[in-house]
Design a protein around this motif. Structure first.
Motif, PDB file in Angstrom:
ATOM      1  N   PRO A 192      71.216  14.024  46.866  1.00 32.69           N
ATOM      2  CA  PRO A 192      71.563  14.656  48.146  1.00 32.69           C
ATOM      3  C   PRO A 192      71.424  13.734  49.347  1.00 32.69           C
ATOM      4  O   PRO A 192      72.179  13.863  50.312  1.00 32.69           O
ATOM      5  N   VAL A 193      70.469  12.823  49.324  1.00 32.75           N
ATOM      6  CA  VAL A 193      70.236  11.955  50.478  1.00 32.75           C
ATOM      7  C   VAL A 193      71.037  10.655  50.371  1.00 32.75           C
ATOM      8  O   VAL A 193      71.860  10.350  51.243  1.00 32.75           O
ATOM      9  N   HIS A 194      70.860   9.909  49.315  1.00 33.57           N
ATOM     10  CA  HIS A 194      71.397   8.548  49.278  1.00 33.57           C
ATOM     11  C   HIS A 194      72.811   8.458  48.719  1.00 33.57           C
ATOM     12  O   HIS A 194      73.684   7.851  49.344  1.00 33.57           O
ATOM     13  N   PHE A 342      77.004   2.161  52.303  1.00 28.80           N
ATOM     14  CA  PHE A 342      77.448   2.403  50.930  1.00 28.80           C
ATOM     15  C   PHE A 342      76.733   1.480  49.949  1.00 28.80           C
ATOM     16  O   PHE A 342      76.311   1.904  48.872  1.00 28.80           O
ATOM     17  N   LYS A 343      76.596   0.221  50.327  1.00 30.58           N
ATOM     18  CA  LYS A 343      75.954  -0.740  49.437  1.00 30.58           C
ATOM     19  C   LYS A 343      74.493  -0.387  49.182  1.00 30.58           C
ATOM     20  O   LYS A 343      74.031  -0.381  48.033  1.00 30.58           O
ATOM     21  N   LEU A 344      73.755  -0.092  50.245  1.00 27.22           N
ATOM     22  CA  LEU A 344      72.320   0.152  50.098  1.00 27.22           C
ATOM     23  C   LEU A 344      72.011   1.557  49.605  1.00 27.22           C
ATOM     24  O   LEU A 344      71.164   1.746  48.722  1.00 27.22           O
ATOM     25  N   HIS A 345      72.670   2.554  50.173  1.00 23.44           N
ATOM     26  CA  HIS A 345      72.342   3.937  49.841  1.00 23.44           C
ATOM     27  C   HIS A 345      73.213   4.490  48.717  1.00 23.44           C
ATOM     28  O   HIS A 345      72.699   5.147  47.800  1.00 23.44           O
ATOM     29  N   GLY A 346      74.514   4.245  48.787  1.00 25.26           N
ATOM     30  CA  GLY A 346      75.392   4.747  47.741  1.00 25.26           C
ATOM     31  C   GLY A 346      75.143   4.063  46.407  1.00 25.26           C
ATOM     32  O   GLY A 346      74.790   4.705  45.410  1.00 25.26           O
ATOM     33  N   ILE A 347      75.306   2.742  46.386  1.00 25.33           N
ATOM     34  CA  ILE A 347      75.094   1.995  45.146  1.00 25.33           C
ATOM     35  C   ILE A 347      73.622   2.017  44.746  1.00 25.33           C
ATOM     36  O   ILE A 347      73.284   2.230  43.574  1.00 25.33           O
ATOM     37  N   GLY A 348      72.722   1.818  45.709  1.00 19.93           N
ATOM     38  CA  GLY A 348      71.289   1.866  45.404  1.00 19.93           C
ATOM     39  C   GLY A 348      70.866   3.206  44.845  1.00 19.93           C
ATOM     40  O   GLY A 348      70.051   3.282  43.910  1.00 19.93           O
ATOM     41  N   GLY A 349      71.416   4.297  45.413  1.00 17.46           N
ATOM     42  CA  GLY A 349      71.086   5.632  44.913  1.00 17.46           C
ATOM     43  C   GLY A 349      71.590   5.859  43.508  1.00 17.46           C
ATOM     44  O   GLY A 349      70.913   6.487  42.682  1.00 17.46           O
TER      45      GLY A 349
END
Length: 476
Positions: A192-194, A342-349
């Motif tokens: 839900p967050v990342h 996107f890189k940090l939160h999307g892919i990281g998530g």
């Protein structure tokens, strides 16, 4: 030990305070909800932390707008949460996909045992979850940096929290939600967050289009590294409440989650700095170290209450390595998503959710004395598939619905998602704030030292500032 409070549907607000002492039912658990309230207070610090981080990463002429936006986002999101957001996410009679309006306007949300934990008054649970929503929305608006119009971004924030965040939160954390009952494992918000914010920020950047008159390397030079560092430290500190409070009790599991949070952030720094030093022949980057910390924090978020400390170290390190190696993902996608949301939160998530399925342990989840969960490390290989179902569902829903919402807003008369070209050139600060609050020198320096500016651009800028091109009497 005091008896655990029990929700009484005939008294949904927890009782009439004029007739009974509604605190009595929580006697013996005061320490528990005091801890959660404290966690909520420090989670709040993440919001200005993101504002400072974004402000430092942006060019000076748009830095003030991002600080202002952090306060406006928490204000708008709080109204949305009170209005209907909490009810859509956490009402007790929710469907597997979305809640009802049973708690519209926080009706009956007061002293009853909360839907998340029976030892928390519902008003405490509501406050804590509000801050998760506000942090997520603040992350999303990073996709519009340096060209997003302020008022439409606030309208988008209200609508996005309603049609994206609340349904996804219901899927994941409401006891009726389909991902909750699958079950996918998400301790503190990897989905839900990342994942949701990362894909939605990508949609925002896609719909707005690329910034104008910006050379390809300009984003690699933040205007104020000190702000980036300060913002990262506030985010890191706030994350102790973000993950440490997500057990919704002051148990050993909560303490482990806080330890895992720090561990993953530290190994995230090490992973990113390692990649940077190899790429840059032994030279380091403060911004890179900050990005590594955030990548580690994102990766451990879904797993913090499911893994041991050493596995948390592995998750933080692996997540930061993956994100660092995808440094050019925006160029590959031909999208100007300059804040790397996107890189940090999307892919990281997504990496964190996947690794949670591999490393999650029932013995760790049971440290709170109540939770039962089975992860891959306990021999349930199907959990990885369930985690991938969460990743695919949230990614597709967030990106698609965000695009639809943005295109709807884009074509509403008067709702200009993107500022005019002249405003983008002079900066959001000059275009949207009163002159007395803006450091004129910072803006003019940004305008005139840029090697990418052409005489035609300078002419437009000077005209919009009311400056004669022949004047030598500029107040610098």
């Amino acid at each position: 030990m005091a008896d655990t409070p029990v929700y009484n549907a005939s008294e949904p607000s927890g009782g009439d305070p004029l007739k009974v002492n509604v605190n009595t039912q929580f006697e013996g658990f005061e320490w528990n909800y005091t801890y959660i309230v404290f966690c909520g207070f420090i989670v709040w610090l993440i919001i200005p932390g993101i504002g400072l981080l974004y402000s430092g990463l942006a060019r000076r002429k748009s830095a003030l707008a991002l600080l202002f936006q952090s306060l406006m986002i928490v204000a708008v999101t709080t109204f949305q949460w009170i209005f209907w957001g909490y009810s859509l996410a956490y009402s007790r009679d929710a469907s597997p996909f979305i809640g009802t309006l049973k708690n519209f306007g926080l009706k009956d949300v007061m002293a009853a045992p909360s839907p998340g934990s029976a030892v928390l008054p519902e008003i405490v649970f509501c406050f804590y979850q509000l801050l998760f929503c506000a942090c997520t929305v603040m992350i999303v608006v990073g996709g519009a940096f340096e060209r997003g119009n302020m008022l439409p971004s606030l309208v988008f924030s209200f609508c996005w929290a309603t049609v994206v965040y609340c349904p996804v939160a219901c899927w994941t954390w409401n006891s009726n939600g389909w991902l909750y009952n699958l079950p996918s494992l998400d301790f503190a918000g990897g989905g839900p967050v990342h994942i949701a914010s990362g894909w939605s920020a990508l949609a925002y950047a896609l719909v707005l289009g690329k910034r104008k008159h910006v050379d390809e390397t300009s984003h690699g030079k933040p205007h104020n590294t000190t702000l980036v560092f300060l913002g990262t430290t506030l985010i890191w500190f706030g994350w102790f409440g973000f993950n440490g409070g997500s057990a919704l009790n002051a148990s050993v599991r909560a303490m482990l989650a806080a330890f895992n949070t720090n561990t993953a952030a530290c190994t995230g720094v090490l992973g990113w700095v390692l990649v940077d030093s190899i790429k840059n022949r032994g030279k380091f980057s403060v911004v890179g170290a900050c990005e590594g910390a955030i990548a580690g924090l994102v990766g451990i978020t879904p797993a913090a209450g499911f893994v041991s400390v050493w596995l948390a170290a592995c998750i933080g390190f692996l997540t930061s390595i993956v994100c660092a190696l995808l440094q050019d993902v925006n160029n590959w996608l031909h999208i100007d998503e300059g804040m790397d949301v996107f890189k940090l939160h999307g892919i990281g998530g997504m990496v964190g959710a996947f690794l949670t399925g591999i490393f999650a342990s029932q013995s760790v989840a049971a440290l709170d004395g109540a939770t039962e969960a089975t992860g891959g490390i306990d021999g349930n290989g199907m959990q990885v598939g369930k985690q991938l179902a969460e990743v695919c569902a949230i990614s597709a829903y967030s990106f698609t619905v965000s695009c639809i919402l943005l295109y709807i807003l884009k074509w509403i008369p008067g709702m200009h998602l993107r500022v005019h070209e002249e405003a983008e050139m002079i900066g959001l600060d000059r275009a949207q704030f009163v002159d007395e609050q803006i450091g004129e020198r910072a803006i003019l320096d940004e305008l005139f030292v840029s090697s990418s500016s052409t005489p035609a651009h300078a002419s437009v800028v000077n005209e919009s500032l009311g400056i004669s091109t022949g004047s030598k009497d500029l107040k610098m």
